[in-house]
Scaffold this active site. Sequence first.
Site, PDB file in Angstrom:
ATOM      1  N   CYS A 163      -1.407   3.045   5.012  1.00 44.77           N
ATOM      2  CA  CYS A 163      -0.880   2.688   3.963  1.00 44.77           C
ATOM      3  C   CYS A 163      -1.275   3.857   2.834  1.00 44.77           C
ATOM      4  O   CYS A 163      -1.131   4.947   3.008  1.00 44.77           O
ATOM      5  CB  CYS A 163      -1.165   1.553   3.430  1.00 44.77           C
ATOM      6  SG  CYS A 163      -0.478   0.785   1.918  1.00 44.77           S
ATOM      7  N   ASP A 205      10.633  -0.996   5.268  1.00 42.53           N
ATOM      8  CA  ASP A 205       9.293  -0.967   4.281  1.00 42.53           C
ATOM      9  C   ASP A 205      10.012  -1.061   2.734  1.00 42.53           C
ATOM     10  O   ASP A 205      10.535  -0.300   2.537  1.00 42.53           O
ATOM     11  CB  ASP A 205       8.663   0.361   4.722  1.00 42.53           C
ATOM     12  CG  ASP A 205       7.366   0.517   3.750  1.00 42.53           C
ATOM     13  OD1 ASP A 205       7.092   0.073   2.648  1.00 42.53           O
ATOM     14  OD2 ASP A 205       6.602   1.023   4.411  1.00 42.53           O
ATOM     15  N   HIS A 263       6.640  -2.720   6.215  1.00 42.53           N
ATOM     16  CA  HIS A 263       5.389  -2.272   5.829  1.00 42.53           C
ATOM     17  C   HIS A 263       4.224  -2.809   6.513  1.00 42.53           C
ATOM     18  O   HIS A 263       4.116  -3.933   6.519  1.00 42.53           O
ATOM     19  CB  HIS A 263       4.996  -2.125   4.241  1.00 42.53           C
ATOM     20  CG  HIS A 263       4.074  -1.103   3.725  1.00 42.53           C
ATOM     21  ND1 HIS A 263       3.864   0.159   3.829  1.00 42.53           N
ATOM     22  CD2 HIS A 263       2.799  -1.698   3.537  1.00 42.53           C
ATOM     23  CE1 HIS A 263       2.839   0.737   3.557  1.00 42.53           C
ATOM     24  NE2 HIS A 263       1.946  -0.666   3.060  1.00 42.53           N
TER      25      HIS A 263
END
Length: 261
Positions: free
Chosen positions: A141, A198, A230
């Site tokens: 991330c 995502d 995500h």
Amino acid sequence: MSTAFTPAVATVESTRIHTDEQGLVTRDIRFLRDDTHITAYVAQPEGTGPFPVVLLVHEIFGVHEHIRDVARRLAKLGYLSIAPELFSRQGDVSQLHSIDEIRPIVAQVPDTQVLADLDAALDWVVQHGGDPERVAITGFCWGGRITWLYAAHQSKIKAAVAWYGRLQGERNHLQPSHPIDASAQLQAPVLGLYASDDSGIPLDDVTRFQAALAAVESPSRVIVYPGAPHAFYADYRPSYRTSAARDGWQKLQNWLRQHGV
């Protein structure tokens, strides 16, 4: 440094993976850069080494238990893994209770500071049993974006794996460039692991980035997992997807071995 999950994660899912310390040496350390001590979690196999190195870049939640567990997973594979706290100059996110409290701290963190702190972490690990000829980086991330940038910054990196890191965005004095800008400057092959669903990284951004890599004939590549959201590797969160996570982890191992780490 916190040894538990951050309070900002309201519920830890039952899918959470726990990696034991059998056959490993783990410790919390501090290293110095510019008169500032940076804390980090280190996991490595027992023995004297030298061991191949993986720099591990955390998510927005910092070096909480999930990242520590990933470091142990890497150590079980034979790597010396170091996960530095990269927000520490701006604030301690480990005890905050919501992502809305964390974001203002992260928003103050300059890319130049992060890259220099990772350089200092690499220096420390090479002096403490790491092999300077076999160095990789991986991040998730927030750390996925940093992974791309570090592969363009540090010539000692042999391979990198970026998990669903943001590829483009607004530019400012803290974030003067993004991975899309660095596609021609990568000094090591990067494997990007992304998700079709995502909500924070549009698939158009991924496609545009793939085209940028192809235009410069980069050895880096980007894989997109259909139907995955995500943070599909985050086994402690509802976003976890077992199939994509396991496949991505195997691809990470293959990528590092393929490139001599």
